[in-house]
Design a protein around this motif. Structure first.
Motif, PDB file in Angstrom:
ATOM      1  N   ASP A 264      -2.832   0.520  -2.193  1.00 52.90           N
ATOM      2  CA  ASP A 264      -3.172   1.890  -1.753  1.00 52.90           C
ATOM      3  C   ASP A 264      -1.890   2.709  -1.613  1.00 52.90           C
ATOM      4  OD1 ASP A 264      -4.490   4.046  -0.568  1.00 52.90           O
ATOM      5  OD2 ASP A 264      -5.024   2.974   1.281  1.00 52.90           O
TER       6      ASP A 264
ATOM      7  N   HIS B  56      -3.645   1.615   7.990  1.00 51.67           N
ATOM      8  CA  HIS B  56      -4.598   0.520   8.198  1.00 51.67           C
ATOM      9  C   HIS B  56      -4.113  -0.753   7.532  1.00 51.67           C
ATOM     10  CE1 HIS B  56      -5.727   1.293   3.974  1.00 51.67           C
ATOM     11  NE2 HIS B  56      -5.528   2.554   4.296  1.00 51.67           N
TER      12      HIS B  56
ATOM     13  N   HIS C 296      -9.999  -1.476   4.231  1.00 47.57           N
ATOM     14  CA  HIS C 296      -9.535  -0.995   5.538  1.00 47.57           C
ATOM     15  C   HIS C 296      -9.802  -2.059   6.594  1.00 47.57           C
ATOM     16  CE1 HIS C 296     -10.142   2.978   3.481  1.00 47.57           C
ATOM     17  NE2 HIS C 296      -8.956   3.161   4.008  1.00 47.57           N
TER      18      HIS C 296
ATOM     19  N   THR D 243      -0.798   0.022   5.638  1.00 47.67           N
ATOM     20  CA  THR D 243      -0.330   1.270   5.032  1.00 47.67           C
ATOM     21  C   THR D 243       0.318   2.150   6.101  1.00 47.67           C
ATOM     22  OG1 THR D 243      -2.318   2.605   5.409  1.00 47.67           O
ATOM     23  CG2 THR D 243      -2.302   1.198   3.439  1.00 47.67           C
TER      24      THR D 243
ATOM     25  N   GLU E 150       1.784   8.092   1.170  1.00 44.19           N
ATOM     26  CA  GLU E 150       1.307   6.777   1.606  1.00 44.19           C
ATOM     27  C   GLU E 150       1.940   5.655   0.797  1.00 44.19           C
ATOM     28  OE1 GLU E 150      -2.923   6.060   0.964  1.00 44.19           O
ATOM     29  OE2 GLU E 150      -2.890   4.337   2.320  1.00 44.19           O
TER      30      GLU E 150
ATOM     31  N   GLU F   8       0.734   6.276   6.224  1.00 41.49           N
ATOM     32  CA  GLU F   8       0.236   7.394   5.421  1.00 41.49           C
ATOM     33  C   GLU F   8       0.107   8.691   6.231  1.00 41.49           C
ATOM     34  OE1 GLU F   8      -4.031   7.008   4.343  1.00 41.49           O
ATOM     35  OE2 GLU F   8      -3.857   4.913   4.926  1.00 41.49           O
TER      36      GLU F   8
HETATM   37 CO    CO Z   1      -4.765   4.046   3.044  1.00 39.16          CO
END
Ligand code: CO
Ligand code: MF3
Ligand code: CO
Length: 327
Positions: A179, A242, A249, A273, A306, A275
C-alpha cells in the motif's frame, strides 16, 4: 450571516495579529487547528463524475477473499518462511504501479483513465486490485483531487491544469497487500499547493524516521503533527495508518497526531503504513453522498503520502520503494 471566518485574511495577506508577517506564515495554522478557516467558493469545488463498470480480472490471478462478497475475512498469512519475501515483492510492485499511474497524469485525462492504467499495472505483475469491491469500493485505486482528502473514486472528471491529485495504490500479490500513495500536480499548480505537497511528504518521512524498536506508536504522530502545524497545516484525525500484510487493514492503528493512548511499543518485524493527510485550512472532514469520498469541510486543499514500512533490528525499512532490491 457574517462569520469570523469570512473576515480572515488571504494566505499571502498580512496576518490579523499585526505581526507584519504573511497570514500563512503566522496565525493560519493556529486558526485552522481551532476550526477557523476561510472557505473555498462552492463553484471551485470538485464535482463527482460518472463511474464506469467494474473492470474484469482474468481468472488465473488469485483474488482477495472479499473480491466477490465485499466483506474481508481474517486472511491467511501463508508460509512464514516466505512471508517477508512475498511482502517485499507486493510492496515493490505497488511502488512501481504508482509510478506508472502517475506517468499518465496530464490535464484532460480522466481519473477513470488512470484507474485503467493502474488496473493493467496490477494484472501485468500477476496481482489483484486490493481496493476492488473492498467493502464495496468500485475501483482499483483511490484518486483524491484537490479538497478530496482520501477515498476518491476514479470517474469521468477530466483533470485540470493546476489540480493536485493523490493516487493511492494497493496491490494484492502473492497473498500480501502492498500500500502506498503520493500526491502529484497536474500540469503546473500554485506555490501554496506545491508547499502543501512538499511539507506533507516531509512530514511522512519524519514520521517514518521515528520508527525503531523501543519507540512507541505515538512517536510517529508526534513527529508528523509538530512538523505539519509548524508549517501552518492541519492534520486529519479520522483516518490513520494501519498494520498490513495478508490482511489489508489490521492492528496497529497509527495516528498522524499525538495521542498518549497509542503507547504500543514498536518491535522488530511489525509492518504498518504511515500515511498522513495534511490540509491547507481546517482538517475538519465531510463526506460525499457516495459514502466514500472524504473532503475538507472548508473546501480547501489536502495532500497525502503513504509508505508501507517494517520495523527492523535497529530502525525502519521502507518497503514501498520502486528501486528496492528483492529476490
Ligand atoms: Co493504507
Ligand atoms: N489504500 C487505502 C489506505 O491507504 C485504503 C483504500 S480502501 C478503499 O489504507 F476501499 F477505499 F479503496
Ligand atoms: Co493506501
Amino acid at each position: 450571516m457574517t462569520t469570523r471566518t469570512a473576515q480572515l485574511p488571504g494566505s499571502n495577506d498580512a496576518c490579523w495579529c499585526g505581526s507584519g508577517q504573511k497570514y500563512k506564515k503566522c496565525h493560519r495554522g493556529a486558526d485552522a487547528a481551532a476550526g477557523r478557516s476561510a472557505s473555498a467558493p462552492a463553484g471551485k469545488r470538485v464535482q463527482p463524475g460518472d463511474i464506469s463498470p467494474r473492470r474484469p480480472v482474468p481468472a488465473h490471478i488469485p483474488p482477495t477473499d472479499y473480491a466477490e462478497s465485499g466483506i474481508p475475512g481474517p486472511g491467511v498469512p501463508g508460509a512464514p518462511a516466505t512471508r517477508l519475501l512475498r511482502l517485499r515483492r507486493a510492496c515493490k510492485a505497488a511502488a512501481e504501479v504508482l509510478l506508472e499511474s502517475a506517468a499518465a497524469l496530464a490535464p484532460g485525462v480522466t481519473t477513470d483513465f488512470i484507474d485503467g492504467v493502474c488496473h493493467a499495472g496490477y494484472l501485468r505483475r500477476g496481482g489483484f486490485p486490493s481496493t476492488l469491491n473492498y467493502h464495496g469500493f468500485p475501483k482499483s485505486l483511490c484518486t483524491s483531487v484537490n479538497e478530496v482528502i482520501l477515498h476518491g473514486i476514479p470517474d469521468s472528471r477530466p483533470l485540470e491544469d493546476g489540480d493536485i491529485v493523490n493516487l493511492d495504490i494497493t496491490i494484492y500479490l502473492e497473498g500480501m497487500h502492498g500500500d502506498c500513495s503520493a500526491t502529484f500536480a497536474v500540469g503546473k499548480t500554485d506555490p501554496d499547493s506545491e508547499r502543501l505537497m512538499r511539507v506533507t511528504h516531509e512530514a511522512m518521512m519524519l514520521g517514518i524516521e521515528a520508527v525503531r524498536p523501543g519507540a512507541r506508536v505515538y512517536d510517529i504522530g508526534r513527529a508528523i503533527q509538530a512538523y505539519a502545524e509548524r508549517h501552518g497545516f492541519g492534520v486529519v484525525r479520522e483516518y490513520c495508518g494501519h498494520g498490513i500484510g495478508a490482511v489489508f487493514h489490521q492492528d496497529p492503528t497509527i495516528p498522524h497526531y499525538f495521542d498518549k493512548k497509542f503507547n504500543t511499543v514498536l518491535e522488530e518485524g511489525m509492518v504498518f503504513t504511515v500515511e498522513p493527510m495534511l490540509t491547507m485550512g481546517s482538517p475538519r472532514i465531510r463526506s460525499w453522498d457516495d459514502d466514500w469520498t472524504v473532503v475538507t469541510a472548508d473546501g480547501q486543499r489536502a495532500a497525502q503520502f503513504e509508505h508501507t514500512v517494517r520495523v527492523t533490528r535497529d530502525g525502519v525499512d521502507i518497503l514501498t520503494r520502486a528501486d528496492a532490491t528483492v529476490a
